[in-house]
Design an enzyme around this catalytic site. Structure first.
Site, PDB file in Angstrom:
ATOM      1  N   PHE A 143     -23.863  -4.771   2.152  1.00 43.64           N
ATOM      2  CA  PHE A 143     -23.758  -6.171   2.607  1.00 43.64           C
ATOM      3  C   PHE A 143     -24.524  -6.436   3.894  1.00 43.64           C
ATOM      4  CE2 PHE A 143     -21.034  -6.385   6.389  1.00 43.64           C
ATOM      5  CZ  PHE A 143     -20.643  -5.071   6.496  1.00 43.64           C
ATOM      6  N   LYS A 144     -24.915  -5.370   4.597  1.00 43.71           N
ATOM      7  CA  LYS A 144     -25.541  -5.566   5.910  1.00 43.71           C
ATOM      8  C   LYS A 144     -26.874  -6.317   5.819  1.00 43.71           C
ATOM      9  CE  LYS A 144     -23.152  -2.048   8.546  1.00 43.71           C
ATOM     10  NZ  LYS A 144     -22.290  -1.366   7.566  1.00 43.71           N
TER      11      LYS A 144
END
Ligand SMILES: *Cc1c(COP(=O)(O)O)cnc(C)c1O
Length: 462
Positions: free
Chosen positions: A109-110
């Site tokens: 998700f980063k």
């Protein structure tokens, strides 16, 4: 809209100042002076994640950029995702959803936060006619997301320090196989904490910088990362029920960045019932929510390495905003004495937090059994971080809170050994992970010595 530090010294800071500074000058974290409010009616009409971002990002950037400038930036910010639909939502039953945030180029998700950060870095640097060095230490997914997001910009050179440790081979190769002159991966013969100390020292010294060059941080305290993440909470809730009923979000967390983004969305008007803080054996947050005791311990290596932390750096923002009613003097006092003195609050204040927050801590054994069970019962594969988040749902506990969305923070293909431990050999591929094992690795090895690392950076600057 302006920003201030949780410890009081910096106030009335613009978006661009916050973007470039990362940490406040008093060691505190930046937070908006007031929570902007989102017009849910307008968001309901949006068709995509990016359209929603067009409503949310400008609420934070108006001190530095015009609507038009931001619009242009956002059109090209999120790239190299599997499909135009950046996020897929998987439905187990009416009570449990999984939001897959891992379809970006680094399979975690980063990418959402760091691609936004990099796009604004590039704009700010161009405006000021400057270049930048990005320096960070990573024990998991931050390094690859930072490298991937910044490698597109010639004015930025990225140096990432890799400690000896618990990262998977895939996670390492995502960084070491990027063959570009503005990316440099440094293997440090030392621990993550030693790498962090080198980074901190570099930010104090800055001697290796050229004239007109900035040193930028990409760690999870950078506010712009949080903005990128706030956008997906609105998108997910819009997709699931058009904001008709408050949802629960279960968030596998380490540094509390993703949870703080969820809390921010709540403060900005997103209907939320409960925020479930799901952690592995590194349970400083769980001990706080369970026992009113926030105290640092040593790190445990687990099967969910991106959540192996000793302190949850973004938690300071919640302490300031939620527990201390935005009182910077009290916040500074607590953190001046931390970690020597642990942090706790009055029984009432702590008890009050249970209306919004709930926490769980999950062992590695439980993580494995959850991965196997979800695979067996639903023919669906979760990575070890997502598995920690699944534990808080009605699939695995009797506590039924209503509809819960688990954030799937990484693609299972990043953790093949844990999949094998869970009895699974048939691992789906991710569009950017296949082929990594055959590519040539490129990195430099240095000892954990501040001066040697800084000299190396000076010699290999842009
Ligand atoms: C970074 C990371 C986390 C933890 O995120 P925080 O914002 O630090 O809580 C969880 N899962 C994965 C896969 C990560 O890469």
């Amino acid at each position: 809209m302006l920003f201030r530090s949780t410890r009081g010294q910096d106030c009335h800071k613009t978006f661009e100042e916050v973007l470039l500074a990362g940490l406040a000058s008093d060691g505190g974290l930046f937070i908006p002076e007031k929570w902007p409010q989102v017009d849910l009616k307008a968001i309901k009409k949006c068709k995509s994640f990016v359209e929603i971002a067009h409503h949310i990002v400008p609420l934070f950037t108006d001190s530095s950029y015009t609507q038009e400038e931001v619009k242009e930036i956002l059109e090209s910010t999120w790239h190299d995702f599997k499909s135009k639909n950046l996020i897929e939502i998987h439905n187990f039953d009416n009570n449990v959803f999984v939001a897959e945030l891992f379809h970006g180029p680094t399979a975690a998700f980063k990418d959402f936060g760091l691609q936004l950060c990099a796009a604004f870095f590039n704009t700010a640097l161009k405006k000021k006619k400057k270049t930048a060095i990005i320096l960070g230490a990573t024990s998991g997914d931050t390094g690859s997301a930072a490298i991937d997001a910044c490698k597109h910009y010639d004015s930025i050179k990225t140096f990432i320090l890799l400690p000896k440790g618990n990262m998977t081979e895939i996670q390492r190769r995502q960084m070491t196989t990027v063959d570009q002159s503005n990316v440099c991966v440094i293997d440090i013969d030392g621990t993550f904490d030693e790498c962090q100390d080198i980074v901190k020292y570099a930010f104090q010294s800055k001697q290796f910088l050229r004239p007109n060059q900035e040193l930028l941080a990409v760690n999870s305290i950078n506010w712009v990362r949080i903005i990128g993440q706030i956008c997906y909470y609105f998108f997910i809730a819009m997709k699931i029920n058009q904001f008709s009923k408050p949802l629960n979000f279960s968030i596998p967390t380490g540094n509390f960045g993703n949870v703080f983004a969820c809390y921010s969305a709540y403060k900005m008007g997103l209907p939320i019932n409960k925020i479930l803080i799901s952690v592995n054996k590194n349970d400083i947050l769980h001990k706080f929510f369970d026992k009113n005791d926030y105290s640092k311990t040593s790190v445990h290596e687990t099967l969910s390495p991106s959540m192996d932390i000793t302190v949850a750096s973004n938690f300071e923002r919640l302490i300031f905003d939620f527990f201390l009613n935005s009182n910077p003097i009290k916040c500074k006092e607590l953190f001046d004495n931390f970690p020597n003195s642990s942090i706790s609050f009055s029984h009432n204040a702590w008890q009050n937090a249970k209306q919004l927050f709930h926490s769980v801590s999950i062992s590695d054994d439980r993580t494995i059994s959850i991965i196997s069970k979800i695979y067996k019962d639903f023919d669906y594969l979760v990575d070890p971080h997502t598995a920690v988040g699944m534990a808080a749902t009605s699939l695995f506990t009797d506590v039924n809170l209503g509809t819960t969305v688990v954030l799937a923070t990484a693609h299972p293909g990043k953790f093949p050994d844990t999949m094998k431990l869970s009895g699974i050999s048939n691992i789906p591929t991710h569009h950017k992970l296949s082929g990594l094992l055959e590519k040539k690795e490129k990195s430099v090895s240095l000892e954990a010595n501040k001066d040697k690392v800084l000299r190396f950076i000076a010699d290999n600057n842009l």
